[in-house]
Each structure stands twice: as structure tokens, then as C-alpha cells.
Design a protein around this motif. Structure first.
Motif, PDB file in Angstrom:
ATOM      1  N   GLU A  15       8.404  16.122  10.579  1.00 51.71           N
ATOM      2  CA  GLU A  15       9.637  17.779  10.683  1.00 51.71           C
ATOM      3  C   GLU A  15       9.219  19.028  11.490  1.00 51.71           C
ATOM      4  OE1 GLU A  15      11.520  17.374   7.643  1.00 51.71           O
ATOM      5  OE2 GLU A  15      11.917  14.705   7.998  1.00 51.71           O
ATOM      6  N   ILE A  16       7.583  19.483  11.868  1.00 47.24           N
ATOM      7  CA  ILE A  16       7.185  20.343  11.962  1.00 47.24           C
ATOM      8  C   ILE A  16       6.337  20.632  12.999  1.00 47.24           C
ATOM      9  CG2 ILE A  16       5.756  22.254  11.217  1.00 47.24           C
ATOM     10  CD1 ILE A  16       6.157  21.429   7.998  1.00 47.24           C
ATOM     11  N   PRO A  17       6.533  20.784  13.915  1.00 52.02           N
ATOM     12  CA  PRO A  17       6.961  20.582  15.705  1.00 52.02           C
ATOM     13  C   PRO A  17       4.304  20.520  15.874  1.00 52.02           C
ATOM     14  CG  PRO A  17       7.587  21.301  16.015  1.00 52.02           C
ATOM     15  CD  PRO A  17       8.004  21.367  14.537  1.00 52.02           C
ATOM     16  N   HIS A  18       3.848  21.292  15.199  1.00 48.42           N
ATOM     17  CA  HIS A  18       2.414  21.467  15.294  1.00 48.42           C
ATOM     18  C   HIS A  18       1.854  21.112  13.989  1.00 48.42           C
ATOM     19  CE1 HIS A  18       3.316  25.117  11.878  1.00 48.42           C
ATOM     20  NE2 HIS A  18       2.124  24.463  11.264  1.00 48.42           N
ATOM     21  N   ILE A  19       2.564  20.372  13.190  1.00 53.00           N
ATOM     22  CA  ILE A  19       1.927  18.937  11.891  1.00 53.00           C
ATOM     23  C   ILE A  19       2.022  17.440  12.339  1.00 53.00           C
ATOM     24  CG2 ILE A  19       1.429  18.136   9.954  1.00 53.00           C
ATOM     25  CD1 ILE A  19       2.194  21.425   8.825  1.00 53.00           C
ATOM     26  N   TYR A  20       0.900  16.661  12.970  1.00 53.38           N
ATOM     27  CA  TYR A  20       1.075  15.768  13.159  1.00 53.38           C
ATOM     28  C   TYR A  20       0.216  14.757  12.548  1.00 53.38           C
ATOM     29  CZ  TYR A  20       1.083  17.874  17.733  1.00 53.38           C
ATOM     30  OH  TYR A  20       1.608  18.336  18.978  1.00 53.38           O
ATOM     31  N   ALA A  21       0.541  13.394  12.684  1.00 52.43           N
ATOM     32  CA  ALA A  21       0.647  12.334  11.426  1.00 52.43           C
ATOM     33  C   ALA A  21      -0.004  11.234  12.199  1.00 52.43           C
ATOM     34  CB  ALA A  21       0.932  12.243  10.411  1.00 52.43           C
ATOM     35  N   ALA A  22      -0.950  10.634  11.404  1.00 52.95           N
ATOM     36  CA  ALA A  22      -0.878   9.229  12.431  1.00 52.95           C
ATOM     37  C   ALA A  22      -2.137   8.603  11.468  1.00 52.95           C
ATOM     38  CB  ALA A  22      -2.340   9.379  13.667  1.00 52.95           C
ATOM     39  N   GLY A  23      -1.752   6.753  11.593  1.00 48.56           N
ATOM     40  CA  GLY A  23      -2.693   6.173  10.836  1.00 48.56           C
ATOM     41  C   GLY A  23      -2.241   5.232   9.794  1.00 48.56           C
ATOM     42  N   ASP A  24      -2.491   5.210   9.067  1.00 49.76           N
ATOM     43  CA  ASP A  24      -1.645   4.447   8.063  1.00 49.76           C
ATOM     44  C   ASP A  24      -0.652   5.298   6.914  1.00 49.76           C
ATOM     45  OD1 ASP A  24      -3.646   2.221   7.941  1.00 49.76           O
ATOM     46  OD2 ASP A  24      -4.060   1.687   5.993  1.00 49.76           O
ATOM     47  N   VAL A  25      -1.088   6.297   7.323  1.00 51.94           N
ATOM     48  CA  VAL A  25       0.091   7.436   6.323  1.00 51.94           C
ATOM     49  C   VAL A  25       1.255   7.186   6.816  1.00 51.94           C
ATOM     50  CG1 VAL A  25      -0.304   9.531   7.870  1.00 51.94           C
ATOM     51  CG2 VAL A  25      -0.176   9.755   5.197  1.00 51.94           C
ATOM     52  N   ARG A  69       0.610  -1.325   0.199  1.00 52.44           N
ATOM     53  CA  ARG A  69      -0.176  -0.195  -0.086  1.00 52.44           C
ATOM     54  C   ARG A  69       0.781   1.019   0.080  1.00 52.44           C
ATOM     55  NH1 ARG A  69      -5.814  -0.568   0.800  1.00 52.44           N
ATOM     56  NH2 ARG A  69      -5.577   0.927   1.078  1.00 52.44           N
ATOM     57  N   THR A  70       0.540   2.418  -0.425  1.00 51.16           N
ATOM     58  CA  THR A  70       1.452   3.158  -1.023  1.00 51.16           C
ATOM     59  C   THR A  70       0.020   4.376   0.195  1.00 51.16           C
ATOM     60  OG1 THR A  70       1.739   3.242  -2.814  1.00 51.16           O
ATOM     61  CG2 THR A  70       1.571   5.604  -1.420  1.00 51.16           C
ATOM     62  N   GLY A  71       1.424   5.500   1.579  1.00 50.83           N
ATOM     63  CA  GLY A  71       0.396   6.205   1.608  1.00 50.83           C
ATOM     64  C   GLY A  71      -0.055   7.591   0.682  1.00 50.83           C
ATOM     65  N   ASN A  72      -1.062   7.999   1.255  1.00 50.35           N
ATOM     66  CA  ASN A  72      -1.979   9.395   0.091  1.00 50.35           C
ATOM     67  C   ASN A  72      -1.666  10.758   1.294  1.00 50.35           C
ATOM     68  OD1 ASN A  72      -3.655   7.522  -1.449  1.00 50.35           O
ATOM     69  ND2 ASN A  72      -5.533   7.341   1.099  1.00 50.35           N
ATOM     70  N   THR A  73      -0.451  10.977   0.632  1.00 51.31           N
ATOM     71  CA  THR A  73       0.511  12.520   0.668  1.00 51.31           C
ATOM     72  C   THR A  73       0.372  13.194  -0.835  1.00 51.31           C
ATOM     73  OG1 THR A  73       2.746  10.733   0.775  1.00 51.31           O
ATOM     74  CG2 THR A  73       1.878  11.253   2.309  1.00 51.31           C
ATOM     75  N   ASP A  74       0.669  12.542  -1.940  1.00 46.93           N
ATOM     76  CA  ASP A  74       1.029  13.162  -2.935  1.00 46.93           C
ATOM     77  C   ASP A  74       0.498  14.680  -3.535  1.00 46.93           C
ATOM     78  OD1 ASP A  74      -0.801  11.232  -3.011  1.00 46.93           O
ATOM     79  OD2 ASP A  74      -0.954  10.947  -5.929  1.00 46.93           O
ATOM     80  N   SER A  75      -0.978  14.441  -2.937  1.00 52.51           N
ATOM     81  CA  SER A  75      -1.485  15.974  -3.300  1.00 52.51           C
ATOM     82  C   SER A  75      -1.350  16.478  -2.277  1.00 52.51           C
ATOM     83  CB  SER A  75      -3.228  15.294  -3.462  1.00 52.51           C
ATOM     84  OG  SER A  75      -4.043  14.512  -2.837  1.00 52.51           O
ATOM     85  N   ILE A 114       5.603  23.034   2.342  1.00 55.18           N
ATOM     86  CA  ILE A 114       5.874  23.274   3.734  1.00 55.18           C
ATOM     87  C   ILE A 114       7.510  22.619   4.343  1.00 55.18           C
ATOM     88  CG2 ILE A 114       3.187  23.678   4.769  1.00 55.18           C
ATOM     89  CD1 ILE A 114       3.261  21.019   5.055  1.00 55.18           C
ATOM     90  N   GLY A 115       7.908  22.231   3.868  1.00 52.58           N
ATOM     91  CA  GLY A 115       8.773  21.175   3.642  1.00 52.58           C
ATOM     92  C   GLY A 115       9.253  20.256   3.689  1.00 52.58           C
ATOM     93  N   LEU A 116       8.042  19.158   4.079  1.00 55.03           N
ATOM     94  CA  LEU A 116       7.694  17.925   4.319  1.00 55.03           C
ATOM     95  C   LEU A 116       8.016  17.101   3.054  1.00 55.03           C
ATOM     96  CD1 LEU A 116       4.893  17.779   6.864  1.00 55.03           C
ATOM     97  CD2 LEU A 116       7.879  17.473   7.274  1.00 55.03           C
ATOM     98  N   GLN A 117       8.740  15.348   3.855  1.00 56.00           N
ATOM     99  CA  GLN A 117       8.856  14.566   2.193  1.00 56.00           C
ATOM    100  C   GLN A 117       8.774  13.555   3.006  1.00 56.00           C
ATOM    101  OE1 GLN A 117      12.426  14.980   0.576  1.00 56.00           O
ATOM    102  NE2 GLN A 117      12.482  13.157  -1.106  1.00 56.00           N
ATOM    103  N   ALA A 118       7.656  12.922   2.431  1.00 60.15           N
ATOM    104  CA  ALA A 118       7.141  11.071   2.478  1.00 60.15           C
ATOM    105  C   ALA A 118       7.914  10.530   1.930  1.00 60.15           C
ATOM    106  CB  ALA A 118       5.830  10.890   1.777  1.00 60.15           C
ATOM    107  N   ASN A 119       7.933   9.210   2.554  1.00 62.06           N
ATOM    108  CA  ASN A 119       9.089   8.107   2.007  1.00 62.06           C
ATOM    109  C   ASN A 119       8.617   7.786   0.867  1.00 62.06           C
ATOM    110  OD1 ASN A 119       7.355   6.131   2.696  1.00 62.06           O
ATOM    111  ND2 ASN A 119       8.444   5.919   4.358  1.00 62.06           N
ATOM    112  N   GLY A 120       9.665   6.758   0.352  1.00 65.77           N
ATOM    113  CA  GLY A 120       8.916   6.216  -0.858  1.00 65.77           C
ATOM    114  C   GLY A 120       8.207   5.249  -0.933  1.00 65.77           C
ATOM    115  N   ARG A 121       6.973   5.310  -0.151  1.00 63.09           N
ATOM    116  CA  ARG A 121       5.280   4.470  -0.111  1.00 63.09           C
ATOM    117  C   ARG A 121       4.850   5.623   0.041  1.00 63.09           C
ATOM    118  NH1 ARG A 121       4.381  -0.992  -0.300  1.00 63.09           N
ATOM    119  NH2 ARG A 121       6.047  -1.835  -1.949  1.00 63.09           N
ATOM    120  N   GLY A 122       5.235   6.736  -0.144  1.00 59.77           N
ATOM    121  CA  GLY A 122       3.953   8.062   0.398  1.00 59.77           C
ATOM    122  C   GLY A 122       3.508   7.610   1.405  1.00 59.77           C
TER     123      GLY A 122
END
Length: 463
Positions: free
Chosen positions: A301-311, A270-276, A282-290
Motif C-alpha cells: 500500500e506504500i508505493p515505494h515499498i515492495y514485497a516478494a516471496g513467501d511473505v 506457514r506464517t509470514g515473517n512480518t511481526d518484527s 509505517i501504517g502497513l498491516q499484515a493479514n492473519g497469516r502474517g
């Protein structure tokens, strides 16, 4: 363009996004949630957990009818088309959407339908299907956009007989034969479902065993029962190419084999839904699987931006995503939180599998002196009554202290049965030992009684 200000903006309405948004709203935050699909619920509700498990339930009912001698008095075994079975499963999806939509209204969470894209670190642009754009300004953001099937570029997924785990739900015919490439959790679950519908399934595995993270005995049991239901499992294989024609699909393997089938299901990764998301803004970069990297606080890497779940990758389970979303929200609210690590495994094959803690291979490699207690479902009264006699409960425990080290279950209701052992394993001291199950009275007849039987079986090995 309308501009809206919020304390928290959540992107995605799957389990992670839903729990993060509702938790923040219940702590008096002004919250918005963004969903790109026409209905809430995310992949979990529309293409993943809910539809596949609802579909599995229908198939189990068909299997019960076709194999129970009592039903022969009212008719012969029946074949059911995939579209007909899937249509019944959609009722569950509709109920889930209705319920989850009310959650946002009840908690006064603003729901924006559209695709979110970062303008800067605190601003999101949301474009709807009519190309209207709204601007959301947030103090904190939770990215919970989930994942989608990885689709290699050399396979033509536009062909009407070639599917991924999302598009398979729109299958409009009932294939007689199917090749499933990828023998992970999704591949094994769909192999069970389609073989239960009478489809001849070839399950192609690039490794040398099924679900190698499981206890070896459980993995072997899964292999046996898949084969028993007509699934041909091919280990250590890779595809060379997949070609679709008017009659179906031909899969060419690198080993030289050529397999023809009515349909082909790709279930490998599966691939993370980050491409759009406009992460480059904002200077964030996903890995090869999104996928996004987070720290133990669920911060990117941006302290006020969080991520959770499959992404964020592992373990990519709806159960874990819900907890991750909740705890990411707790952290951004400066509340007590935990980083989710101890996660039960639930695999909805037929029969199902569930586990918690370490397996025999891991304990042996760690040189921990353990012993095994087992209870076979065929020996329990409840299973004999229901006819679901396939399976067992397996308890791994320390030989000296009797501390419970792992619970492994294979069979009907395994994912429910497991939670009893999980609860005991998370207790402290004497409460987390095999003696708990000996000293506790279980309802009779129940499947839970298997814990008492397995515990006694284990104690007999050490005393």
C-alpha cells in the motif's frame, strides 16, 4: 549510530531477496541487504528447500542400495540413522552459503547482519546480536522476509519429541514411529523421507484426498506409493490435543482415535515473517497469516515499498520467489517486468511430482474438449536401464486443435522432465501442439522420449 544511504534496501536473503538485490545492483543502484540469521540463504537454504531435497537424495540412495539385487553381492540391506543422513546433507547447505555470500561481495552489495525494523517509510533500524544499531535510509525497500512454520499455541513445541518442519532437521535420534500432522506438500515430502528410512509413519490429513490441487490420477498415484512404502494415510481427521511424555508422543484425534509414536511432526501451514518489522510505524498491516498484500507491480500500500516471496503468500515456492524478487526489482527500476502467475509445481516426494497447466478436473468443469496422451516409465528404455520404472508422463490436449493444455508427470526426475513440455506450452500457434513431439527427434534412450510416446498415444485417440 551510523547512518547509511541507499537506493534500494532489501530485507531477507532468500531467493526473493537475493534476486531483487542482485538485479538492482547490476543496474547501478546502491544496494544493501539485511539478514537476521548468521548466514545468508534464508529459510530456503537452511530449513526448507535445500536441506529437505538434499536429505531426500540421500534417502533415495539408501532405497536404491536396499532394493537393488546387484548390491546384495556386497552386503545386506542397511538401516541408516537420521542424524547420520542429515549430516551428509549439510555439506550442500555449506556450499550454498559460500556461493551466495560471494554473490553479494561480487556485486558490491552491503550485507548487514541483524533484525530490520521500520523507523519510518524510508528508514530502517538494523539491530545486530550485540544490540548495536545501524540506520539505513532507502529510496525504495523490498520486503523478502519469507515465512516460518505456523505453530498453534496448544501444542508444546518445547517438548523434545515434538517438531515443526524447521526443528525436524535437528532430530538427534532415529524414531521407529512418527505421526505427521498436515498432508500438504511439506507433510507428504517428509512422509516419503522418513518412510524411506524405515520409520513407520502415520500421515494425518484434514481433507479427503492428498494434494487436491493436483490432477486426480497423480494424487491417487501418490497415495498408492506412500502406502506401498508403509505410510498410513488418515483422511478427514483433526487433532484434539497432542501430549508428549518421556516415552514419546500421544496424538488424540477428534474422531476419538489415539495414536502413540516416538516423534510428532507438525506440517500444517506457514506464517509470514512480518511481526518484527515494525509495520505499525509505517501504517502497513499484515493479514492473519502474517502475509503482505501486493498489487500486480509487487507494491504494498506504500508505493515505494515492495514485497516478494513467501511473505506475500501463494505459491510459496522458491522458484516463484526468485522470479517475484527479480520482477519486483525490475518494476522499481522502471524496467519491463511481469507478474508471476504461470508456475510449475514441483513436489519432491518419492517418487516426485511435477505439473504445469490445467488438470483433467479443471478442463472438464470448463467444458473444454480435451484428450489424454500417456507414456508409462516402465515402457521406456532409459527407465528400464536405471531401474526407476515407477511413474508416467501425461499430456492433456485439445481434441480439435491439438493445443497442449496441461502436462502432468509422476516419477523419477519429474520436475526436470516437465520443463520440456512447459517450454512448448509457452510457444505461440502451431508450435504449441502435440505435433511438435511427433515431429521432433529425441535422444534415445532418454526420459524425454516419453513425450514422443505420450504424443503418439494421444494422437491415436483422436485419429
Amino acid at each position: 549510530m551510523a547512518v547509511h544511504n541507499y537506493d534500494v534496501v532489501v530485507i531477507g536473503t532468500g531467493p526473493a531477496g537475493e534476486s531483487a538485490a542482485i538485479n538492482a545492483a547490476k543496474h547501478d543502484q546502491r544496494v544493501a541487504i539485511v539478514e537476521k540469521q548468521p548466514q545468508v540463504g534464508g529459510n530456503c537454504t537452511h530449513w526448507g528447500t535445500i536441506p529437505s531435497k538434499a536429505l531426500r537424495h540421500q534417502v533415495r540412495q539408501i532405497l536404491s542400495f536396499n532394493t537393488n539385487r546387484m548390491f546384495r553381492d556386497i552386503g545386506e540391506p542397511r538401516l541408516f540413522s537420521f542424524p547420520r543422513v542429515m549430516e551428509r546433507s549439510r555439506e550442500t547447505i555449506d556450499k550454498q552459503v559460500e556461493m551466495r555470500t560471494t554473490f553479494y561481495a561480487r556485486n558490491r552489495i552491503d550485507l548487514f547482519q541483524g533484525t530490520a525494523r521500520f523507523k519510518d517509510e524510508h528508514t530502517l533500524l538494523v539491530r545486530d546480536r550485540q544490540n548495536a544499531t545501524e540506520e539505513l535510509v532507502a529510496k525504495k525497500v523490498v520486503i523478502a522476509t519469507g515465512s516460518r512454520p505456523y505453530r498453534p499455541g496448544d501444542i508444546d513445541f518445547r517438548h523434545p519429541r515434538i517438531y515443526c518442519s524447521d526443528t525436524i532437521l535437528s532430530l538427534a535420534h532415529s524414531p521407529r514411529t512418527m505421526v505427521i500432522f498436515g498432508a500438504g506438500v511439506i507433510g507428504c515430502e517428509y512422509a516419503s523421507i522418513f518412510s524411506g528410512l524405515g520409520v513407520k509413519v502415520d500421515l494425518i490429513n484434514s481433507r479427503d484426498s492428498l494434494l487436491s490441487f493436483l490432477d486426480d490420477e497423480i494424487s491417487d498415484a501418490l497415495s498408492y506409493h506412500l502406502r506401498k512404502h508403509g505410510v498410513l494415510v488418515r483422511h478427514n481427521e483433526e487433532y484434539d490435543r497432542v501430549e508428549g511424555d518421556e516415552a514419546g508422543v500421544v496424538v488424540y484425534l477428534k474422531s476419538g482415535k489415539k495414536i502413540r509414536a516416538d516423534a510428532f511432526l507438525w506440517a500444517n501451514g506457514r506464517t509470514g515473517n512480518t511481526d518484527s518489522l515494525g509495520l505499525e510505524n509505517i501504517g502497513l498491516q499484515a493479514n492473519g497469516r502474517g502475509q503482505l498484500n501486493v498489487d500486480e507491480h509487487y507494491r504494498t500500500e506504500i508505493p515505494h515499498i515492495y514485497a516478494a516471496g513467501d511473505v506475500i503468500g501463494w505459491p510459496s515456492l522458491a522458484s516463484a520467489a526468485y522470479d517475484q524478487g527479480l520482477n519486483s526489482s525490475n518494476e522499481l527500476l522502471d524496467k519491463e517486468y511481469r507478474f508471476v502467475t504461470d508456475i510449475p509445481t514441483g513436489i519432491y516426494t518419492i517418487p516426485e511430482i511435477s505439473s504445469f497447466g490445467r488438470n483433467e478436473r479443471e478442463l472438464t468443469e470448463a467444458k473444454i474438449p480435451y484428450e489424454v496422451g500417456k507414456a508409462f516409465f516402465k515402457d521406456t528404455a532409459r527407465a528400464q536401464i536405471t531401474g526407476d520404472t515407477v511413474g508416467m508422463l501425461k499430456i492433456l490436449f485439445h481434441q480439435d486443435t491439438l493445443e497442449i493444455l496441461g502436462i502432468h508427470c509422476f516419477g523419477d526426475q519429474a520436475s526436470e522432465i516437465l520443463h520440456i513440455g512447459q517450454a512448448i506450452m509457452q510457444q505461440k500457434g502451431e508450435a504449441n501442439t502435440l505435433r511438435y513431439f511427433i515431429n521432433t527427434t529425441f535422444n534415445y534412450p532418454t526420459m524425454a522420449e516419453a513425450y514422443r510416446v505420450a504424443a503418439q498415444n494421444g494422437l491415436n485417440r483422436v485419429f
